[in-house]
Design a protein around this motif. Structure first.
Motif, PDB file in Angstrom:
ATOM      1  N   SER A 151       0.825  -1.207   0.000  1.00 33.99           N
ATOM      2  CA  SER A 151       0.000   0.000   0.000  1.00 33.99           C
ATOM      3  C   SER A 151       0.862   1.261   0.000  1.00 33.99           C
ATOM      4  O   SER A 151       0.486   2.277  -0.591  1.00 33.99           O
ATOM      5  N   ILE A 152       2.037   1.197   0.648  1.00 33.29           N
ATOM      6  CA  ILE A 152       2.973   2.327   0.568  1.00 33.29           C
ATOM      7  C   ILE A 152       3.414   2.524  -0.875  1.00 33.29           C
ATOM      8  O   ILE A 152       3.484   3.657  -1.382  1.00 33.29           O
ATOM      9  N   ASN A 153       3.698   1.414  -1.553  1.00 32.87           N
ATOM     10  CA  ASN A 153       4.108   1.490  -2.964  1.00 32.87           C
ATOM     11  C   ASN A 153       2.998   2.085  -3.824  1.00 32.87           C
ATOM     12  O   ASN A 153       3.265   2.892  -4.732  1.00 32.87           O
ATOM     13  N   SER A 154       1.740   1.712  -3.533  1.00 34.63           N
ATOM     14  CA  SER A 154       0.604   2.284  -4.268  1.00 34.63           C
ATOM     15  C   SER A 154       0.459   3.775  -3.983  1.00 34.63           C
ATOM     16  O   SER A 154       0.151   4.559  -4.880  1.00 34.63           O
ATOM     17  N   LEU A 155       0.683   4.168  -2.717  1.00 31.17           N
ATOM     18  CA  LEU A 155       0.614   5.592  -2.368  1.00 31.17           C
ATOM     19  C   LEU A 155       1.698   6.366  -3.104  1.00 31.17           C
ATOM     20  O   LEU A 155       1.443   7.455  -3.639  1.00 31.17           O
ATOM     21  N   ILE A 156       2.910   5.814  -3.147  1.00 35.95           N
ATOM     22  CA  ILE A 156       4.012   6.466  -3.858  1.00 35.95           C
ATOM     23  C   ILE A 156       3.676   6.629  -5.335  1.00 35.95           C
ATOM     24  O   ILE A 156       3.978   7.657  -5.952  1.00 35.95           O
ATOM     25  N   ARG A 157       3.041   5.608  -5.921  1.00 38.87           N
ATOM     26  CA  ARG A 157       2.635   5.681  -7.327  1.00 38.87           C
ATOM     27  C   ARG A 157       1.667   6.844  -7.541  1.00 38.87           C
ATOM     28  O   ARG A 157       1.859   7.663  -8.446  1.00 38.87           O
ATOM     29  N   ASN A 158       0.628   6.930  -6.706  1.00 42.20           N
ATOM     30  CA  ASN A 158      -0.355   7.998  -6.862  1.00 42.20           C
ATOM     31  C   ASN A 158       0.247   9.372  -6.573  1.00 42.20           C
ATOM     32  O   ASN A 158      -0.081  10.356  -7.233  1.00 42.20           O
ATOM     33  N   LEU A 159       1.138   9.423  -5.575  1.00 41.37           N
ATOM     34  CA  LEU A 159       1.790  10.685  -5.240  1.00 41.37           C
ATOM     35  C   LEU A 159       2.711  11.136  -6.374  1.00 41.37           C
ATOM     36  O   LEU A 159       2.767  12.318  -6.715  1.00 41.37           O
ATOM     37  N   GLY A 160       3.422  10.169  -6.969  1.00 44.24           N
ATOM     38  CA  GLY A 160       4.285  10.490  -8.108  1.00 44.24           C
ATOM     39  C   GLY A 160       3.488  11.003  -9.299  1.00 44.24           C
ATOM     40  O   GLY A 160       3.881  11.978  -9.960  1.00 44.24           O
ATOM     41  N   MET A 161       2.343  10.366  -9.571  1.00 45.02           N
ATOM     42  CA  MET A 161       1.498  10.791 -10.689  1.00 45.02           C
ATOM     43  C   MET A 161       0.917  12.182 -10.454  1.00 45.02           C
ATOM     44  O   MET A 161       0.910  13.027 -11.349  1.00 45.02           O
ATOM     45  N   ALA A 162       0.432  12.430  -9.212  1.00 47.15           N
ATOM     46  CA  ALA A 162      -0.139  13.743  -8.896  1.00 47.15           C
ATOM     47  C   ALA A 162       0.928  14.832  -8.943  1.00 47.15           C
ATOM     48  O   ALA A 162       0.699  15.926  -9.481  1.00 47.15           O
ATOM     49  N   SER A 163       2.105  14.525  -8.399  1.00 50.76           N
ATOM     50  CA  SER A 163       3.206  15.499  -8.398  1.00 50.76           C
ATOM     51  C   SER A 163       3.683  15.771  -9.821  1.00 50.76           C
ATOM     52  O   SER A 163       3.960  16.924 -10.185  1.00 50.76           O
ATOM     53  N   GLY A 164       3.786  14.716 -10.621  1.00 53.12           N
ATOM     54  CA  GLY A 164       4.214  14.888 -12.007  1.00 53.12           C
ATOM     55  C   GLY A 164       3.265  15.779 -12.785  1.00 53.12           C
ATOM     56  O   GLY A 164       3.687  16.682 -13.520  1.00 53.12           O
ATOM     57  N   THR A 165       1.974  15.526 -12.624  1.00 53.76           N
ATOM     58  CA  THR A 165       0.961  16.344 -13.306  1.00 53.76           C
ATOM     59  C   THR A 165       1.060  17.805 -12.879  1.00 53.76           C
ATOM     60  O   THR A 165       1.058  18.714 -13.715  1.00 53.76           O
ATOM     61  N   SER A 166       1.150  18.045 -11.571  1.00 56.50           N
ATOM     62  CA  SER A 166       1.167  19.416 -11.044  1.00 56.50           C
ATOM     63  C   SER A 166       2.439  20.160 -11.431  1.00 56.50           C
ATOM     64  O   SER A 166       2.388  21.291 -11.937  1.00 56.50           O
ATOM     65  N   ILE A 167       3.582  19.529 -11.194  1.00 57.78           N
ATOM     66  CA  ILE A 167       4.853  20.216 -11.422  1.00 57.78           C
ATOM     67  C   ILE A 167       5.130  20.406 -12.905  1.00 57.78           C
ATOM     68  O   ILE A 167       5.585  21.481 -13.328  1.00 57.78           O
ATOM     69  N   SER A 168       4.841  19.393 -13.722  1.00 57.96           N
ATOM     70  CA  SER A 168       5.069  19.551 -15.164  1.00 57.96           C
ATOM     71  C   SER A 168       4.144  20.602 -15.758  1.00 57.96           C
ATOM     72  O   SER A 168       4.552  21.364 -16.660  1.00 57.96           O
ATOM     73  N   THR A 169       2.902  20.681 -15.246  1.00 59.50           N
ATOM     74  CA  THR A 169       1.985  21.737 -15.698  1.00 59.50           C
ATOM     75  C   THR A 169       2.540  23.114 -15.345  1.00 59.50           C
ATOM     76  O   THR A 169       2.520  24.042 -16.170  1.00 59.50           O
ATOM     77  N   SER A 170       3.046  23.252 -14.115  1.00 59.32           N
ATOM     78  CA  SER A 170       3.605  24.534 -13.672  1.00 59.32           C
ATOM     79  C   SER A 170       4.817  24.928 -14.515  1.00 59.32           C
ATOM     80  O   SER A 170       4.951  26.084 -14.933  1.00 59.32           O
ATOM     81  N   ILE A 171       5.708  23.957 -14.777  1.00 60.58           N
ATOM     82  CA  ILE A 171       6.891  24.240 -15.597  1.00 60.58           C
ATOM     83  C   ILE A 171       6.484  24.632 -17.009  1.00 60.58           C
ATOM     84  O   ILE A 171       6.997  25.610 -17.585  1.00 60.58           O
ATOM     85  N   LEU A 172       5.543  23.861 -17.571  1.00 57.31           N
ATOM     86  CA  LEU A 172       5.095  24.111 -18.944  1.00 57.31           C
ATOM     87  C   LEU A 172       4.577  25.539 -19.106  1.00 57.31           C
ATOM     88  O   LEU A 172       5.026  26.289 -19.983  1.00 57.31           O
ATOM     89  N   TYR A 173       3.629  25.948 -18.250  1.00 54.93           N
ATOM     90  CA  TYR A 173       3.012  27.259 -18.409  1.00 54.93           C
ATOM     91  C   TYR A 173       3.926  28.392 -17.946  1.00 54.93           C
ATOM     92  O   TYR A 173       3.815  29.517 -18.436  1.00 54.93           O
ATOM     93  N   HIS A 174       4.834  28.106 -17.023  1.00 56.30           N
ATOM     94  CA  HIS A 174       5.818  29.118 -16.635  1.00 56.30           C
ATOM     95  C   HIS A 174       6.727  29.448 -17.808  1.00 56.30           C
ATOM     96  O   HIS A 174       7.011  30.626 -18.090  1.00 56.30           O
ATOM     97  N   GLN A 175       7.175  28.415 -18.514  1.00 56.38           N
ATOM     98  CA  GLN A 175       8.067  28.632 -19.660  1.00 56.38           C
ATOM     99  C   GLN A 175       7.328  29.270 -20.837  1.00 56.38           C
ATOM    100  O   GLN A 175       7.886  30.121 -21.546  1.00 56.38           O
ATOM    101  N   ILE A 176       6.073  28.854 -21.051  1.00 59.61           N
ATOM    102  CA  ILE A 176       5.266  29.482 -22.116  1.00 59.61           C
ATOM    103  C   ILE A 176       5.059  30.965 -21.805  1.00 59.61           C
ATOM    104  O   ILE A 176       5.205  31.825 -22.689  1.00 59.61           O
ATOM    105  N   SER A 177       4.731  31.271 -20.558  1.00 55.21           N
ATOM    106  CA  SER A 177       4.514  32.666 -20.142  1.00 55.21           C
ATOM    107  C   SER A 177       5.803  33.473 -20.256  1.00 55.21           C
ATOM    108  O   SER A 177       5.788  34.646 -20.655  1.00 55.21           O
TER     109      SER A 177
END
Length: 403
Positions: A331-357
């Motif tokens: 279950s820790i491994n599953s939590l890490i998976r979901n946390l990695g996916m959520a973090s990836g989505t959030s941080i990559s979105t922030s980087i993408l739009y920061h660089q576009i801006s």
């Protein structure tokens, strides 16, 4: 985490079957929802059922198969996940085209019933294995902590990480996590045995898993926008191209699991990370004129890397702990998976739009043709750095444990 601990205490097979029942019930409620509010509540119930199943899935696999066959078993499990990724969108599109959206949820009911019957007859660990009660106070603190963490990550996609409320959210998470660890360390039977994190190999391989899912979710987020808004592919072409990654994973995951049983999971894991590095180098080359062959080849290599890395790394995670902690570790491994996916989505979105801006000279909240590729390349550079970090961490684990 909570349901993984329950699985260790009350029997993984038993808790797993309860998860299937809750998921079926949630799906039924979704299918008869008269409005969006009821649908969201029903989806929460469905999510709880899925959480129970996911929390105990890896633990069940680990106790059924001996260590020398565990990689192959987890590889087959990875293939099942990839197959779901392939069939789900296609079947969902077919249902919404020719039937009512309600059938998206109704189809889960007969499948769930079959899964329950098969599981009831075959799954081990359906009897209570302990009289120990779940640490309810610790479970509540942890639930609030994770809820605020994922809410903050979600808000950061719209408001950025420098937003006051997002920052306060992360601060509250840090304080709650600190209090949770202090509280758990005082208990004889804590919900989460924090001594598990003294196992260096477990921690290092969990970090590698986090990075992998961070990279995977970032790629899955950006590629559809790139295909749609920059390359102007049709929906049929986009669907076919997006299927490349899970399709390759479906065939490669069992092979990598088999290899990890034969030559050791660490060698296969390192090979997978190296191929991820190669795929990131290729994706950095994407631009407005990328050929279809180069695009598909790059995604094929990334899918090959994903299938190669995933199951051996999970084998390493599950092989570092005693049998009594397999449920909580899964279950820790599953939590890490979901946390990695959520973090990836959030941080990559922030980087993408920061660089576009930055290139546009003003704050941008939508796709801008001339700037998107610049932002996308910046994200892939970050993912390349992360993949190098993962390779270094995995090598440190190899040297510590003499794999």
């Amino acid at each position: 985490i909570i349901f993984g601990k329950l699985g260790d205490l009350k029997g993984k097979g038993r808790v797993f079957l309860y998860g299937i029942i809750v998921f079926i019930f949630g799906s039924f409620l979704c299918s008869i929802s008269p409005n969006i509010v009821v649908l969201i509540i029903s989806r929460i119930i469905q999510g709880v059922g899925a959480s129970i199943v996911m929390a105990n899935n890896q633990g069940l696999t680990a106790i059924v198969f001996p260590p020398n066959e565990r990689g192959r078993a987890l590889g087959m499990s990875g293939s099942a996940v990839a197959l779901g990724s392939i069939l789900g969108p296609a079947l969902g599109g077919f249902i919404t085209t020719y039937l009512s959206w309600h059938f998206i949820f109704l189809i889960n009911i007969p499948i769930g019933i079959i899964a329950f019957i098969v599981g009831y007859k075959t799954l081990p660990g359906r009897n209570s294995t302990s009289d120990i009660k779940l640490d309810k106070s610790g479970a509540f603190i942890f639930f609030v902590c994770i809820f605020i963490l994922f809410s903050s990550l979600l808000l950061s996609q719209d408001f950025g990480f420098n937003n006051l409320y997002v920052g306060l959210g992360f601060l509250v998470v840090f304080i709650l996590l600190f209090l949770f660890i202090r509280f758990e360390n005082k208990l004889e039977e804590p919900m989460l045995n924090t001594s598990l994190f003294k196992i260096k190999s477990l921690c290092l391989n969990l970090v590698c898993a986090f990075i992998f899912y961070f990279i995977s979710s970032s790629v899955n987020l950006i590629i559809p926008f790139y295909l749609t808004d920059i390359l102007n592919y049709s929906q049929a072409e986009i669907s076919a191209i997006i299927l490349v990654n899970p399709l390759v994973m479906f065939f490669i995951a069992p092979l990598s699991g088999y290899l990890s049983d034969k030559i050791g999971p660490k060698k296969v894991t390192l090979t997978g990370i190296f191929i991820i590095i190669c795929s990131m180098f290729l994706m950095i080359q994407f631009n407005e004129n990328t050929s279809r062959l180069f695009l598909v080849s790059s995604l094929f290599i990334f899918g090959f890397a994903s299938g190669t890395f995933n199951s051996p790394n999970t084998t390493l995670v599950m092989s570092t702990v005693p049998a009594k902690d397999l449920g909580i570790t899964g279950s820790i491994n599953s939590l890490i998976r979901n946390l990695g996916m959520a973090s990836g989505t959030s941080i990559s979105t922030s980087i993408l739009y920061h660089q576009i801006s930055k290139l546009a000279g003003y704050k941008v909240k939508d796709i801008v043709y001339g700037s998107f590729v610049y932002g996308m390349k910046s994200v892939f550079v970050v993912l390349l750095i992360f993949s190098f970090v993962s390779f270094i961490i995995s090598n440190i684990d190899r040297k510590i444990n003499n794999y």
